[in-house]
Design a protein around this motif. Structure first.
Motif, short mmCIF file in Angstrom:
data_model
loop_
_atom_site.label_atom_id
_atom_site.label_comp_id
_atom_site.label_asym_id
_atom_site.label_seq_id
_atom_site.Cartn_x
_atom_site.Cartn_y
_atom_site.Cartn_z
N SER A 164 68.20 37.42 77.10
CA SER A 164 68.10 37.49 75.54
C SER A 164 68.79 35.99 74.69
O SER A 164 69.77 35.80 75.42
CB SER A 164 68.36 38.74 74.79
OG SER A 164 68.21 38.37 73.19
N ASP A 165 67.92 35.60 73.98
CA ASP A 165 68.76 34.40 73.05
C ASP A 165 69.39 34.96 71.62
O ASP A 165 69.98 34.16 71.40
CB ASP A 165 67.93 33.13 72.87
CG ASP A 165 66.73 33.59 71.99
OD1 ASP A 165 66.47 34.89 71.44
OD2 ASP A 165 65.86 32.82 71.87
N LEU A 166 69.40 36.12 71.73
CA LEU A 166 70.39 36.72 70.62
C LEU A 166 71.55 36.82 70.97
O LEU A 166 72.08 36.92 72.19
CB LEU A 166 69.59 38.15 70.27
CG LEU A 166 68.27 38.21 69.67
CD1 LEU A 166 67.94 39.91 69.82
CD2 LEU A 166 68.41 37.89 68.39
N THR A 167 72.40 36.56 69.84
CA THR A 167 73.70 36.85 70.20
C THR A 167 74.12 38.39 70.06
O THR A 167 73.24 38.99 69.57
CB THR A 167 74.58 36.04 68.98
OG1 THR A 167 74.38 36.72 67.66
CG2 THR A 167 74.43 34.55 68.81
N GLN A 168 75.19 38.85 70.47
CA GLN A 168 75.61 40.22 70.30
C GLN A 168 75.65 40.72 69.03
O GLN A 168 74.99 41.80 68.83
CB GLN A 168 77.07 40.34 70.95
CG GLN A 168 77.45 41.85 71.00
CD GLN A 168 78.85 42.00 71.80
OE1 GLN A 168 78.76 42.23 72.99
NE2 GLN A 168 79.80 42.50 70.99
N ASP A 169 76.16 39.81 68.03
CA ASP A 169 76.13 40.43 66.59
C ASP A 169 74.57 40.46 66.07
O ASP A 169 74.25 41.22 65.33
CB ASP A 169 76.90 39.25 65.53
CG ASP A 169 78.41 39.57 65.97
OD1 ASP A 169 78.90 40.59 66.41
OD2 ASP A 169 79.28 38.67 65.56
N GLN A 170 73.83 39.54 66.48
CA GLN A 170 72.44 39.52 66.04
C GLN A 170 71.53 40.77 66.60
O GLN A 170 70.85 41.37 65.85
CB GLN A 170 71.55 38.20 66.29
CG GLN A 170 72.07 36.93 65.78
CD GLN A 170 71.53 35.69 66.22
OE1 GLN A 170 71.19 35.48 67.36
NE2 GLN A 170 71.31 34.64 65.30
N LEU B 47 76.18 40.05 77.56
CA LEU B 47 77.04 39.62 78.73
C LEU B 47 76.44 38.51 79.21
O LEU B 47 75.27 38.51 80.15
CB LEU B 47 77.16 40.67 79.78
CG LEU B 47 77.81 42.02 78.96
CD1 LEU B 47 77.81 43.08 80.15
CD2 LEU B 47 79.57 41.90 78.85
N GLY B 48 77.03 37.18 79.07
CA GLY B 48 76.14 36.03 79.45
C GLY B 48 74.94 35.92 78.94
O GLY B 48 74.77 35.83 77.69
N LYS B 49 73.97 35.93 79.67
CA LYS B 49 72.55 35.52 79.17
C LYS B 49 71.75 36.85 79.03
O LYS B 49 70.64 37.01 78.77
CB LYS B 49 71.67 34.69 79.99
CG LYS B 49 72.20 33.17 79.85
CD LYS B 49 71.13 32.20 80.84
CE LYS B 49 71.69 31.05 80.91
NZ LYS B 49 70.88 29.98 81.67
N GLN B 50 72.29 37.91 79.48
CA GLN B 50 71.90 39.34 79.56
C GLN B 50 72.10 40.22 78.38
O GLN B 50 73.33 40.36 77.88
CB GLN B 50 72.27 40.09 80.75
CG GLN B 50 71.79 39.42 82.04
CD GLN B 50 70.30 39.45 82.07
OE1 GLN B 50 69.71 40.09 81.82
NE2 GLN B 50 69.76 38.58 82.96
N GLY C 230 59.58 41.14 68.54
CA GLY C 230 58.73 40.36 69.52
C GLY C 230 59.94 39.50 70.30
O GLY C 230 59.75 38.39 70.73
N ARG C 231 60.79 40.08 70.70
CA ARG C 231 61.93 39.53 71.39
C ARG C 231 62.13 39.71 72.98
O ARG C 231 62.98 39.64 73.46
CB ARG C 231 63.47 39.93 70.62
CG ARG C 231 63.54 39.32 69.41
CD ARG C 231 64.06 38.04 69.73
NE ARG C 231 64.29 37.31 68.18
CZ ARG C 231 65.05 36.20 68.20
NH1 ARG C 231 65.39 35.41 69.31
NH2 ARG C 231 65.57 35.67 66.90
N LEU C 232 60.95 40.66 73.44
CA LEU C 232 60.78 40.89 74.81
C LEU C 232 60.21 39.84 75.58
O LEU C 232 59.03 39.78 75.24
CB LEU C 232 60.14 42.39 75.13
CG LEU C 232 61.12 43.57 74.85
CD1 LEU C 232 60.05 44.72 75.00
CD2 LEU C 232 62.19 43.74 75.84
N THR C 233 60.88 38.97 76.01
CA THR C 233 60.27 37.91 76.58
C THR C 233 60.56 37.51 77.97
O THR C 233 60.10 36.48 78.70
CB THR C 233 60.88 36.52 75.80
OG1 THR C 233 62.25 36.45 75.80
CG2 THR C 233 60.37 36.43 74.31
#
Length: 326
Positions: A236-242, A282-285, A152-155
């Motif tokens: 995305s508000d996910l971190t790279q590790d997440q 990369l940044g917010k992307q 559900g992370r496509l926002t």
């Protein structure tokens, strides 16, 4: 167990790849390979990489006793073929055109086509009678986005830039497939309107039902013969590790889709049924790079993967193919 296989549209690129794979598939027995333009000719006279491997000639029609028939026809031609040829209800069909990929097109003359992306519909494929094999761009882009949709992370809107080799245009001649035009050249085609956008949207909505995001897709013609390199990004508000953990978990049971810790390049997948993904923030992307061979995972290899699932075989059977790195 031997699966008797028929192929219709046997002279094209996807059929050539399909024959190459099936010749070395321990459970497949090649029967009629139909080509209206080459009937009577030896198969290896058209697919000359098969010299010394096959003695069959192209046929004018199917034998009628096939367990599965692969339709390697142009878009619109698969439906026309089935309208004019009454295949037994017991014969499985795997269609490599776009004729049955969309939800509104999947019922035909008593047959129900299942969308054949194993990473999304494995259990449905195993119970299916007929399969609509996904498009090549659609495969690469969907595999880049399914984990986000599943969570559900496509926002927000998704942007895609993807380049494909010349074999993606098929074997028919046109200006943009001639060597003199294609070599040392890159061009855009069908910006924001590519036909694979419909199936991509339906698959994502299957996982994220309240999906309200646009996919902005720019396809490129590349100056190489095979492969797709897709760059997909979205806020995305996910971190790279997440994000990487999300992707690894989603594809835990997917034998051909791998999340790479290192940046990826096209030669890693050419001639294989693999999809390699690389995820970075990369940044917010969130940037997801996705690579496949358009003729194998994007067409014939995935079709054999679907055949394996239909007949209860390990889906990797006959698909342990080596990339050509050098």
């Amino acid at each position: 167990m031997k699966i008797k296989v028929g192929i219709v549209g046997g002279a094209g690129y996807t059929a050539g790849e399909l024959i190459r794979i099936l010749l070395h598939h321990e459970h497949a027995e090649l029967g009629a390979i139909v080509s209206s333009s080459n009937a009577g000719n030896l198969v290896y006279q058209v697919h000359d990489d098969l010299v010394g491997e096959i003695k069959l000639r192209f046929a004018t029609e199917l034998a009628g006793d096939e367990d599965v028939v692969f339709l390697c026809l142009g878009h619109g031609d698969s439906r026309a073929f089935l309208e004019n040829n009454n295949l037994p209800a017991t014969t499985h069909i795997i269609d490599l055109s776009n004729d049955f990929r969309l939800e509104n097109d999947r019922e035909f003359d008593g047959r129900e086509f299942v969308y054949g992306l194993p990473e999304l519909n494995r259990s449905s494929i195993q119970q299916a009678q007929s399969i609509a094999n996904p498009g090549c761009f659609a495969t690469a882009i969907q595999l880049a986005l399914l984990p986000l949709a599943g969570a559900g992370r496509l926002t927000d809107d998704v942007h895609v830039s993807a380049i494909t080799g010349s074999t993606g245009a098929g074997q028919s001649l046109s200006e943009t497939v001639h060597f003199s035009w294609r070599t040392n050249n890159v061009s855009i085609y069908k910006p924001f309107t590519h036909q694979h956008l419909g199936e991509i949207g339906e698959s994502l909505a299957q996982l994220q039902t309240q999906l309200d995001t646009a996919i902005h897709f720019i396809p490129y013609r590349g100056n190489f013969s095979r492969g797709i390199f897709a760059s997909v990004y979205t806020p995305s508000d996910l971190t790279q590790d997440q994000a990487r953990e999300l992707y690894r978990n989603f594809y835990t049971d997917a034998p051909f889709t791998t999340v790479s810790e290192k940046e990826i390049h096209l030669k890693q997948v050419v001639n294989t049924n693999k999809c390699l993904l690389h995820v970075q923030k990369l940044g917010k992307q969130l940037l997801i790079t996705s690579i496949i061979d358009n003729l194998v995972k994007g067409a014939s290899g995935q079709a054999v993967q679907n055949m394996n699932l239909l007949f209860g075989l390990p889906e990797t059977t006959g698909l342990h193919l080596k990339s050509v790195l050098l």
